[in-house]
Design a protein around this motif. Structure first.
Motif, PDB file in Angstrom:
ATOM      1  N   ASN A 182      70.123  29.296  83.723  1.00 52.28           N
ATOM      2  CA  ASN A 182      69.244  28.208  83.192  1.00 52.28           C
ATOM      3  C   ASN A 182      68.340  27.398  84.153  1.00 52.28           C
ATOM      4  N   GLN A 183      68.954  27.096  85.089  1.00 46.33           N
ATOM      5  CA  GLN A 183      68.437  26.571  86.354  1.00 46.33           C
ATOM      6  C   GLN A 183      67.259  27.450  87.040  1.00 46.33           C
ATOM      7  N   ARG A 184      67.570  28.820  87.167  1.00 44.44           N
ATOM      8  CA  ARG A 184      66.805  29.796  87.676  1.00 44.44           C
ATOM      9  C   ARG A 184      65.601  30.108  86.483  1.00 44.44           C
ATOM     10  N   ALA A 185      65.704  29.889  85.533  1.00 43.87           N
ATOM     11  CA  ALA A 185      64.769  30.028  84.395  1.00 43.87           C
ATOM     12  C   ALA A 185      63.919  29.063  84.432  1.00 43.87           C
ATOM     13  N   LYS A 186      64.264  27.774  84.707  1.00 43.88           N
ATOM     14  CA  LYS A 186      63.214  26.777  84.605  1.00 43.88           C
ATOM     15  C   LYS A 186      62.288  26.749  85.997  1.00 43.88           C
ATOM     16  N   PRO A 187      60.961  26.498  85.321  1.00 41.59           N
ATOM     17  CA  PRO A 187      59.941  26.365  86.315  1.00 41.59           C
ATOM     18  C   PRO A 187      60.051  25.206  87.528  1.00 41.59           C
ATOM     19  N   GLY A 188      59.747  25.455  88.549  1.00 38.10           N
ATOM     20  CA  GLY A 188      60.240  24.393  89.440  1.00 38.10           C
ATOM     21  C   GLY A 188      58.815  23.443  89.299  1.00 38.10           C
TER      22      GLY A 188
END
Length: 197
Positions: A182-188
């Motif tokens: 989920n963290q990787r999928a969230k836009p920065g």
């Protein structure tokens, strides 16, 4: 117990805890009773103390463990029980000569014959497996949702919706993996343009 061996996965159901002595069956399998001494340790921790174990008795224990795993897995997915596994379970259950006693504290305690201690302990484990596979206890067999584990476990939760054989290992690992995905999928955060000087 020696720190050089992996920890035991202890649960409240003897038979499925025993099958957990081989974990990650669909990944990098981890043998938790690699030596006769470790089987002695596991039996002792689970209230079936024996003085010693031979390599041949360890082989018998592993045969029983795999029969329980096969039968419990079939029961969990509502398939026919494998006849060979049923024969092994019945054989171990009828050969054991353990007796149960009541302690002054009101606890159940197994008494094993000193000459046949390991075989008696295996008989107790087989009888426990039979009682859960036959549906005699309140709960249901299920398979761990971890794709590398898929161990059979006995779900005694009120809703019977438990997903993991062990929350501290399989459950934690899956929740961490989901969190990181989920963290990787969230836009920065949007990048701030640099000001020139």
């Amino acid at each position: 117990m020696s720190a050089s061996f992996p920890d035991f996965r202890l649960g409240s159901v003897l038979a499925t805890s025993f099958t957990g002595t081989l974990s990650e069956r669909h990944g990098d399998a981890l043998e938790r009773i690699p030596t006769p001494r470790r089987l002695v340790d596991w039996l002792t921790v689970n209230g079936l103390p024996v003085d010693a174990c031979t390599a041949a008795q360890l082989d018998l224990a592993r045969e029983l463990r795999e029969a329980i795993h096969a039968a419990a897995t079939a029961a969990a997915i509502q398939e026919a029980l494998p006849p060979a596994a049923v024969d092994v379970l019945n054989g171990f259950s009828t050969q054991g000569r353990a007796t149960v006693t009541l302690t002054p504290e009101g606890k159940r305690q197994w008494r094993l014959n000193s000459a046949t201690g390991v075989e008696d302990a295996l008989g107790v484990i087989a009888a426990d497996a039979i009682s859960i596979i036959a549906g005699e206890r309140d709960g249901q067999l299920a398979l761990c949702a971890s794709p590398t584990c898929q161990a059979a476990f006995f779900d005694t939760s009120r809703s019977r919706t438990r997903k993991w054989c062990d929350m501290n290992t399989c459950g934690n690992r899956q929740k961490k993996a989901r969190f990181h995905a989920n963290q990787r999928a969230k836009p920065g955060p949007p990048s701030t343009p640099q000001r020139s000087r």
